[in-house]
Design a protein around this motif. Sequence first.
Motif, PDB file in Angstrom:
ATOM      1  N   GLY A 653      72.371  43.083  28.603  1.00  0.00           N
ATOM      2  CA  GLY A 653      71.269  43.716  29.356  1.00  0.00           C
ATOM      3  C   GLY A 653      71.565  45.178  29.023  1.00  0.00           C
ATOM      4  O   GLY A 653      72.577  45.561  28.461  1.00  0.00           O
ATOM      5  N   GLY A 654      70.193  45.836  29.183  1.00  0.00           N
ATOM      6  CA  GLY A 654      70.134  47.529  28.995  1.00  0.00           C
ATOM      7  C   GLY A 654      70.472  47.559  27.446  1.00  0.00           C
ATOM      8  O   GLY A 654      70.935  48.695  27.147  1.00  0.00           O
ATOM      9  N   GLY A 655      70.368  46.690  26.435  1.00  0.00           N
ATOM     10  CA  GLY A 655      70.350  46.834  25.042  1.00  0.00           C
ATOM     11  C   GLY A 655      71.869  46.945  24.479  1.00  0.00           C
ATOM     12  O   GLY A 655      72.022  46.970  23.789  1.00  0.00           O
ATOM     13  N   LEU A 656      72.662  46.469  25.549  1.00  0.00           N
ATOM     14  CA  LEU A 656      74.161  46.326  25.037  1.00  0.00           C
ATOM     15  C   LEU A 656      74.548  44.949  24.637  1.00  0.00           C
ATOM     16  O   LEU A 656      74.223  43.909  25.246  1.00  0.00           O
ATOM     17  N   ARG A 657      75.002  45.095  23.308  1.00  0.00           N
ATOM     18  CA  ARG A 657      75.580  43.769  22.833  1.00  0.00           C
ATOM     19  C   ARG A 657      77.088  43.835  22.639  1.00  0.00           C
ATOM     20  O   ARG A 657      77.621  44.881  21.926  1.00  0.00           O
ATOM     21  N   LEU A 658      77.712  42.877  23.278  1.00  0.00           N
ATOM     22  CA  LEU A 658      79.111  42.940  23.201  1.00  0.00           C
ATOM     23  C   LEU A 658      79.744  41.941  22.527  1.00  0.00           C
ATOM     24  O   LEU A 658      79.398  40.688  22.770  1.00  0.00           O
ATOM     25  N   PRO A 659      80.933  42.210  21.837  1.00  0.00           N
ATOM     26  CA  PRO A 659      81.635  41.098  21.369  1.00  0.00           C
ATOM     27  C   PRO A 659      82.269  40.434  22.263  1.00  0.00           C
ATOM     28  O   PRO A 659      82.540  40.771  23.389  1.00  0.00           O
ATOM     29  N   VAL A 660      82.737  39.146  22.163  1.00  0.00           N
ATOM     30  CA  VAL A 660      83.292  38.197  23.170  1.00  0.00           C
ATOM     31  C   VAL A 660      84.778  38.286  22.530  1.00  0.00           C
ATOM     32  O   VAL A 660      85.421  37.106  23.308  1.00  0.00           O
ATOM     33  N   TYR A 661      85.341  39.009  21.721  1.00  0.00           N
ATOM     34  CA  TYR A 661      86.774  38.841  21.296  1.00  0.00           C
ATOM     35  C   TYR A 661      87.082  40.334  21.000  1.00  0.00           C
ATOM     36  O   TYR A 661      86.291  40.947  20.359  1.00  0.00           O
ATOM     37  N   ALA A 662      88.364  40.640  21.504  1.00  0.00           N
ATOM     38  CA  ALA A 662      88.730  42.041  20.998  1.00  0.00           C
ATOM     39  C   ALA A 662      90.383  42.077  20.824  1.00  0.00           C
ATOM     40  O   ALA A 662      91.052  41.249  21.334  1.00  0.00           O
ATOM     41  N   THR A 663      90.839  43.003  20.024  1.00  0.00           N
ATOM     42  CA  THR A 663      92.424  42.906  19.722  1.00  0.00           C
ATOM     43  C   THR A 663      92.505  44.416  20.115  1.00  0.00           C
ATOM     44  O   THR A 663      91.904  45.340  20.081  1.00  0.00           O
ATOM     45  N   GLY A 664      93.742  44.697  19.978  1.00  0.00           N
ATOM     46  CA  GLY A 664      94.680  45.947  19.994  1.00  0.00           C
ATOM     47  C   GLY A 664      94.211  46.709  21.351  1.00  0.00           C
ATOM     48  O   GLY A 664      94.035  46.167  22.526  1.00  0.00           O
ATOM     49  N   PRO A 665      94.146  47.860  21.352  1.00  0.00           N
ATOM     50  CA  PRO A 665      94.250  48.710  22.688  1.00  0.00           C
ATOM     51  C   PRO A 665      92.686  48.382  23.546  1.00  0.00           C
ATOM     52  O   PRO A 665      92.836  48.790  24.221  1.00  0.00           O
ATOM     53  N   GLU A 666      92.100  47.887  22.913  1.00  0.00           N
ATOM     54  CA  GLU A 666      90.901  47.607  23.609  1.00  0.00           C
ATOM     55  C   GLU A 666      90.961  46.383  24.618  1.00  0.00           C
ATOM     56  O   GLU A 666      90.422  46.220  25.672  1.00  0.00           O
ATOM     57  N   SER A 667      91.825  45.299  24.003  1.00  0.00           N
ATOM     58  CA  SER A 667      91.983  44.084  24.751  1.00  0.00           C
ATOM     59  C   SER A 667      92.887  44.137  25.860  1.00  0.00           C
ATOM     60  O   SER A 667      93.751  44.812  25.963  1.00  0.00           O
ATOM     61  N   VAL A 668      92.645  43.169  26.993  1.00  0.00           N
ATOM     62  CA  VAL A 668      93.366  43.262  28.142  1.00  0.00           C
ATOM     63  C   VAL A 668      94.730  42.814  27.904  1.00  0.00           C
ATOM     64  O   VAL A 668      95.796  43.232  28.744  1.00  0.00           O
ATOM     65  N   GLY A 669      94.947  42.009  27.069  1.00  0.00           N
ATOM     66  CA  GLY A 669      96.088  41.260  26.492  1.00  0.00           C
ATOM     67  C   GLY A 669      97.178  42.409  26.197  1.00  0.00           C
ATOM     68  O   GLY A 669      98.414  42.373  26.641  1.00  0.00           O
ATOM     69  N   TRP A 670      96.754  43.184  25.275  1.00  0.00           N
ATOM     70  CA  TRP A 670      97.436  44.392  24.838  1.00  0.00           C
ATOM     71  C   TRP A 670      98.083  45.268  25.967  1.00  0.00           C
ATOM     72  O   TRP A 670      99.040  45.585  26.100  1.00  0.00           O
ATOM     73  N   TRP A 671      97.133  45.470  26.852  1.00  0.00           N
ATOM     74  CA  TRP A 671      97.201  46.511  27.937  1.00  0.00           C
ATOM     75  C   TRP A 671      98.387  45.714  28.748  1.00  0.00           C
ATOM     76  O   TRP A 671      99.447  46.309  29.411  1.00  0.00           O
ATOM     77  N   ALA A 672      98.305  44.548  29.085  1.00  0.00           N
ATOM     78  CA  ALA A 672      99.209  43.563  29.981  1.00  0.00           C
ATOM     79  C   ALA A 672     100.913  43.635  29.388  1.00  0.00           C
ATOM     80  O   ALA A 672     101.762  44.014  29.914  1.00  0.00           O
ATOM     81  N   MET A 673     100.786  43.658  27.869  1.00  0.00           N
ATOM     82  CA  MET A 673     102.053  43.795  27.322  1.00  0.00           C
ATOM     83  C   MET A 673     102.493  45.341  27.354  1.00  0.00           C
ATOM     84  O   MET A 673     103.753  45.199  27.635  1.00  0.00           O
ATOM     85  N   VAL A 674     101.565  46.067  27.253  1.00  0.00           N
ATOM     86  CA  VAL A 674     102.225  47.345  27.480  1.00  0.00           C
ATOM     87  C   VAL A 674     102.751  47.822  28.651  1.00  0.00           C
ATOM     88  O   VAL A 674     103.834  48.374  28.978  1.00  0.00           O
TER      89      VAL A 674
END
Lengths: 850, 123, 306
Positions: A653-674
């Motif tokens: 919505g609002g013209g926003l196209r988002l990927p359904v996968y992320a790695t590195g500092p953008e991803s929540v998994g990376w944050w959890a490990m940090v």
Amino acid sequence: MAGPPEPDPLSPDAPLPNPLPRPAGELEALERAWRRPTGWRFPTVVNNTWIGVLYLGTALLFFVLAGVLALLMRAQLALPENDLIGQDLYNQLFTTHGTVMMFLFAVPAVEAMGVYLLPAMLAARDLPFPRLSAYAYWAYAIGGLVFFSSIFYGAAPDGGWFMYPPLTGKQYSPGVNADFWLLGIGFIEISAIAGAIEIIVGVLKNRAPGMTLARMPIFAWAMLVFAAMIVFAFPAVIWGTILLELERAFGWPFFIAARGGDPLLWQHLFWFFGHPEVYIIFLPAAGMVSMIIPAMVQARLVGHGLVAMALLGTGFLSFGLWVHHMFATGIPNLSLAFFSAASFAVSVPTGIQVFAWIATIATGRPRLQVPMLFILGFLFIFVLGGLTGVMVAVVPFDWQAHDTYFVVAHLHYVLIGGMVFPLLAAIYYWAPAAGGQGLSRRLGTFAFWLLFLGINLTFFPMHVSGLMGMPRRVWTYPAGMGLEVWNLLSTIGAVVAALGVLLVAIDVLLHFRIKGTMAGNPFHAGTLEWLPQGNYAARSIPRVTSREPLWDDPDLAEQVLQGRHFLPGTATGRRESLVTSPVEARPQYLAIIPGPGWAHVLAAIGTAGFFLSLTVEWVLVAAGFGALAVASVLRWLWTGTDLGEIREPAEIGGGLRLPVYATGPESVGWWAMVVLLLVDGTIFACLAFTHGFLWLVNGDGAWPPAGMALPPLPAAALPAALVAASGAAICLAGRLLRRGRALAMSLAVLAALGLLLAGLGTDLQALRAAGLRPEAHAFGAAVFANQFWQGVHAAAVLVMALYLVARSWAGMVDPVRRLTFEVVRLFWLYAVAQALAGMALTHLFPRGLA
Amino acid sequence: MMRARAPGFSAITGALAALLVWAGHFTLIYGAHALACERGFADAALLGLPAVPALVLGASLAALLAVGLVGWRAWRRLDGSLAAEAGEDAPRFLAWLTLATALLAALAILWEAVPVLLLHSCR
Amino acid sequence: MQHSVFSPMGPEAARIAELAWLLFLGGGAIFLLVMLALLLALGGGEGVRRRLGARRAILAGGVAFPVAVLSALLLHVLGVAAALGAGGREPALRIEVTGRQYWWEVRYPAQGITTANEIRVPVGRRIELLLDSGDVIHSFWVPALHGKRDMIPGRVTSLRFSLDRPGVLRGQCAEFCGTQHALMAMLVIAEEESAFAAWVARHKVPVAAPADPTLALGWQAFGRAGCGACHAIHGTPWAGRSGPDLTLLGERRSLAAGTLDNHQATLAGWIAGPQEIKPGNAMPAFNTVLDGKELRALAAWLESLR
């Protein structure tokens, strides 16, 4: 980019993100993805609304159980020289009461409120790791109930909730009672940390678009600080627990003075956790108060920024108070004064919050509904407890008050006032959000008065009995010292308060229902948890443009329900959550989050079973449970995480196209490990502190002490080189992965594993060859505690490496789908750095002293 | 695709800077003092002053300077205005938070330094 | 018998009691002020509520006021702590106290005296207690004397004080130390210099075998039952150290660390069945070792030690 600049879709002036009408089947698909398991599959449920309620319900059960223990104690102390309850049971009663209230009620209860409320308040579909919350819940519920039942077999811990050695050492506590505490509570701390990781990542990465840090509700600030405090406080007690269990099981003398240990080491570690613990319990409650008062008086919180600052400041300063509990240990007066001053400093942010609440009340139109009654009761009791808190921060006064009933009075004023009353206010306030129907005003009002009068009647007299010479943790007291009347009053008060709790329980049983859906906003509050909710939380994720969106935009609820805001359906047909940036809350990607499953439930059973069977030394059974836990965790990760780029970027919505996968500092998994590594790093800091502290208290003695020697330095150089090479190899594996060479990557990982294990193994071998043993002296114990901890990491790396290689051979790791690899590498590099630091501590620190 | 480099991740750590300075200061004065007393060099002289007071006061001055710098930079980002807690604009809010925590940290550091003037070092 | 923080018997306890009153009055006043502000916020007049609702009220009540009050309190408290911590004059009498599960061993090194559970001190003299532990952590606390001080294995802590006037002060272990933590009390007996000197002198007189037949039976029973393996009596062959020294036991006011009043009947009962009276303490029961007559004779002889 060409063309006119597009309007920022997060700006209040931009059109609503999604148009009407919504496509047919969109809502149905969303409902299908978020459907809750029913019937015998119910234990697989992961929705935060259900887990949150179960979590809170279980915590309240423990509150009642520990309260019953308190009533038994008050019955014993009603009369002097009473012999209703013998000393052995009494000692188990107060130990279990304190332990259960702190570890099984207070922390889980506020964590439960966070799990339950945060997604709705932040307008997230769920927290980022729903299975982790569910795992934490089941491990806690199973382990907690087994722990509690130990009191029926006379096997409950009886050394006090603070577990001071040497009393809790093997010599003076040979039974399994102390082990129940160490192992039973030890893993419940792990469950609390799991919850903390969830909350930190959730608050920073799962807020609705536009909900910047400046617009974030105070409760979310409070939970963020709460979770961060757990990350830095709990490691100290986990490390202390490990040391004491190593001492009890294998005779490593960390706390035995005759062999170079020091009982005060435990006290430092315990209170470095134990004092922040009080604020860990209080801050979420304060956050709830800051949410409830504005709704009750229909006015915005005055001093929103001041209150946020107060929460942050308290979070930090409360770590400067731990010696507060050790004023009588003979530490130099000047040291005590540092802590006394820090205690004074921490009362300033608390004062700010109290006056912010008073100011908010003054600007609004107060309605004396049940939540408000509990808030007023909270202010009365908590302010009184806060003032006695300043008194016990005064060193000379504390020399008298410490370990007397004065402190019992103080801590119950602070914890009941500061946490139980806000929690009751919260239950009465948010109950309609869970079931659509509120609790009873009549019963609630009665319960409030019984609790308010009962609590004051119970605990106010204790100030007096304490200063008249009554120490804590006594199962009896002599007649003729003037203590009779005060103790009798306390017992009567406890009965009155218990009736209040009973009324609340009746009210909840009669009127509380979970529907999983909510409509309406009975208190006319301003924050997002009062949006209409389904299992999927809000139908669409609102664009947030102020602190109280529901007050500032009366149409918001309707728009959200119609699906006119972001992500009104599901892009992948699975459960998704919108991940946003930590400060500005700009959408980053759509995270796919796992749904119901058995793996995390089995993992919880395995974890609880492992620790509990260790307590009673059923080693084989423990091994079985441990294998179950590890296997279940691996299955849970294998099927539920790192799914890769399963479709092209999706329109939200609002013209926003988002990927359904992320790695590195953008991803929540990376944050959890940090965040996990912050926990781990804090434990290592405690390890290093242990080593340094034992050196310091061993007077002018040589380090290592006479008769012990470290291996020559060249023997330590080889292990260090091997470990460093392991770090290099895992980095090489990363380069190979980027080039798409999966097989070579796997081989590099296996090589890195071999190098790490060889490095740690040769180091251990060198120490043993030098004749060093952990049992003889605290020096050896400290060195081998370090080895033990590196070994735990080696085992973790081993499992991770094999998992990674298996994923790679299954074709689930490639240059795009590399989150698993990145997370493993992060842990791996930490383990390498920690191993090198550990070697420096073992081999260089003593030589540096010489 | 535009990769939003989280603006102000440093802003979060910035808001914590003053409190981190406090934590470092507290650890240092407590640790150094314990060391001095356990190892008996509390009565040694540092720059002609008794060791413990000199150390604690020196560390406190340094910490106050650091906290002052953090606070001053935040103050400049606020254009010297403290009004209304900088409202709901995120960067201004964080700057305000930085300044407020700096003031709290300064108070704590100051209070923790005072005892060294009045108490004997190791008794 | 003094056992309260508010009945100080010496300058140290008096100073802390004074500080306590200051804290109570100040804290009480602040509590009332905050509650008044809350009441006015709830139902005060328009003007008052407007002022209380301003952000400036938070800064005044939550920042300026506590900072001012706490700064003043900090300085005052540091003054008190400095006065208490400076130690004053050098102590004129040193007493070593060792905490044990669940009793107190008391030694006067300069006088060469060992006793238990009762500390005799002369009024007016500067006294230093050196505190340690024989097993787990205990805490020495006599409220009318001074604040508490922990007794920690491997460490020696100290407490300096003096007493203004004669009297009996009750104290109790304040750190949870196991099963019978509740029954680990002690008495401090403050007496004039001459009385103290006389007590020291009595302590130095070796105990000899009694002539009276009943008392002699008691003496023999003490030896036959093996009491001397744990207990010492000055001047006799019995020099056990794991239990309390029993020299001048008859003069003590209580038995078993403040658990019983001390007279012949309670003493006989204690020897016969200490585990009924104070379960978990280290003393075994002697009702199967000694018959009733021996028990009574033993109690009579021990009571005669004065």
